[in-house]
Design a protein around this motif. Sequence first.
Motif, PDB file in Angstrom:
ATOM      1  N   TYR A   1       0.833  -1.206   0.000  1.00 39.19           N
ATOM      2  CA  TYR A   1       0.000   0.000   0.000  1.00 39.19           C
ATOM      3  C   TYR A   1       0.866   1.254   0.000  1.00 39.19           C
ATOM      4  O   TYR A   1       0.673   2.156  -0.824  1.00 39.19           O
TER       5      TYR A   1
ATOM      6  N   PHE B   1       2.963   1.751  -3.311  1.00 37.01           N
ATOM      7  CA  PHE B   1       2.135   2.147  -4.439  1.00 37.01           C
ATOM      8  C   PHE B   1       1.812   3.639  -4.389  1.00 37.01           C
ATOM      9  O   PHE B   1       1.957   4.361  -5.386  1.00 37.01           O
ATOM     10  N   TRP B   2       1.376   4.118  -3.224  1.00 35.57           N
ATOM     11  CA  TRP B   2       0.996   5.522  -3.130  1.00 35.57           C
ATOM     12  C   TRP B   2       2.193   6.451  -3.105  1.00 35.57           C
ATOM     13  O   TRP B   2       2.101   7.612  -3.512  1.00 35.57           O
TER      14      TRP B   2
ATOM     15  N   CYS C   1       4.928   5.953  -4.945  1.00 37.75           N
ATOM     16  CA  CYS C   1       5.263   6.092  -6.371  1.00 37.75           C
ATOM     17  C   CYS C   1       4.238   6.960  -7.095  1.00 37.75           C
ATOM     18  O   CYS C   1       4.603   7.802  -7.926  1.00 37.75           O
ATOM     19  N   THR C   2       2.972   6.772  -6.790  1.00 38.57           N
ATOM     20  CA  THR C   2       1.930   7.580  -7.427  1.00 38.57           C
ATOM     21  C   THR C   2       2.072   9.048  -7.060  1.00 38.57           C
ATOM     22  O   THR C   2       1.923   9.933  -7.916  1.00 38.57           O
ATOM     23  N   THR C   3       2.384   9.316  -5.794  1.00 39.32           N
ATOM     24  CA  THR C   3       2.596  10.700  -5.362  1.00 39.32           C
ATOM     25  C   THR C   3       3.824  11.302  -6.029  1.00 39.32           C
ATOM     26  O   THR C   3       3.822  12.485  -6.406  1.00 39.32           O
TER      27      THR C   3
ATOM     28  N   ILE D   1       4.967  10.582  -8.973  1.00 40.73           N
ATOM     29  CA  ILE D   1       4.616  10.907 -10.362  1.00 40.73           C
ATOM     30  C   ILE D   1       3.856  12.221 -10.430  1.00 40.73           C
ATOM     31  O   ILE D   1       4.143  13.087 -11.267  1.00 40.73           O
ATOM     32  N   PHE D   2       2.889  12.387  -9.539  1.00 36.18           N
ATOM     33  CA  PHE D   2       2.105  13.622  -9.517  1.00 36.18           C
ATOM     34  C   PHE D   2       2.975  14.829  -9.171  1.00 36.18           C
ATOM     35  O   PHE D   2       2.894  15.876  -9.824  1.00 36.18           O
TER      36      PHE D   2
ATOM     37  N   THR E   1       4.320  10.619 -18.389  1.00 39.84           N
ATOM     38  CA  THR E   1       4.597   9.242 -18.807  1.00 39.84           C
ATOM     39  C   THR E   1       6.023   8.832 -18.450  1.00 39.84           C
ATOM     40  O   THR E   1       6.264   7.690 -18.045  1.00 39.84           O
TER      41      THR E   1
ATOM     42  N   SER F   1       7.854  10.027 -15.931  1.00 37.68           N
ATOM     43  CA  SER F   1       7.921   9.846 -14.480  1.00 37.68           C
ATOM     44  C   SER F   1       7.288   8.521 -14.062  1.00 37.68           C
ATOM     45  O   SER F   1       7.828   7.802 -13.209  1.00 37.68           O
ATOM     46  N   ALA F   2       6.142   8.179 -14.662  1.00 43.27           N
ATOM     47  CA  ALA F   2       5.479   6.917 -14.336  1.00 43.27           C
ATOM     48  C   ALA F   2       6.364   5.733 -14.703  1.00 43.27           C
ATOM     49  O   ALA F   2       6.472   4.751 -13.945  1.00 43.27           O
TER      50      ALA F   2
ATOM     51  N   TYR G   1       7.563   3.598 -11.368  1.00 40.35           N
ATOM     52  CA  TYR G   1       6.943   2.268 -11.333  1.00 40.35           C
ATOM     53  C   TYR G   1       7.909   1.196 -11.827  1.00 40.35           C
ATOM     54  O   TYR G   1       7.988   0.101 -11.266  1.00 40.35           O
TER      55      TYR G   1
END
Length: 283
Positions: A127, A130-131, A133-135, A137-138, A167, A169-170, A174
């Motif tokens: 958990y 994942f967040w 990495c998502t943060t 990217i944003f 793209t 950064s993702a 990831y």
Amino acid sequence: MMSGGVGKYTHIDNQKVSGSVPSVPDPGHVAVQFTADSNLQTFPPSESQGKISGGTRPPRDADDTFSKPVSGSEESQQGGWFRTFTVAAYKPYFDVDTTDVLERIKYSLFPFRGTFTEKTVSNPDLYGPFWICTTLIFVAASIGTFVTYIAHKLQKKEWNYDINLVTWSAGVFYGYVLLVPLVLYVILKYFSAPSGLVQLFCLYGYSLFVFIPALCLSVIPVEIFRWVIAGVAGFMSATFVALNLRAHIMSAGERWFFIVAGIFLLQLALSVVLKLYLFTVTV
């Protein structure tokens, strides 16, 4: 036939009376008794384990025709690699709350302790990684866009939004969190020092948290300061990963030092890549 006064009928004698039908005892009568062991406080019973409540179970069929798996069905044979494609297989790795995540983030910001692996060995999570990495990217996309916009406006040049920043950064974050632990897992298995794959995902995911404040500080338009921020963040992240894996990798024999050094340098290389592509503003 009747005993007692008017209005005080206590019972009716079971006898044959003209025009009446004799009473017949009901053989289907079932007496229900509630003993001291009966528990009616919780209905329906819940089966909650861990921190993710299982909730109440769905209603079952009266004869369990559709509730029980049929012999030879996919559900009864589900196991091995087939379980990997089910939600239930990943549910334990998201069984954390805010307190757990914040505590693990705190450990990642103090890399010299080297106790993160010990604290999470019984409950590694996906958990947080994942967040994180998502943060990242944003934050990388928004901060990079904002900085380049300001730089273009100060020099009175035309500015166009670059969608490739999102793209790219993702792909970096990831891809790094997925591929590097997977390769390291194979290497450690080869050197007879296997480590849990989910544990490696968890470790590398939390190791990237330090880059979030570093990216936020990159808005300061001083190039030497950006290099310092990227270097400090990379050193903290690399130290966090290397120290937490050192004790485990030492069982690999004399080559443990080269493995740890490679892990440390690879994490530093990530910070250099981030500096060149995210911390640098070109007009």
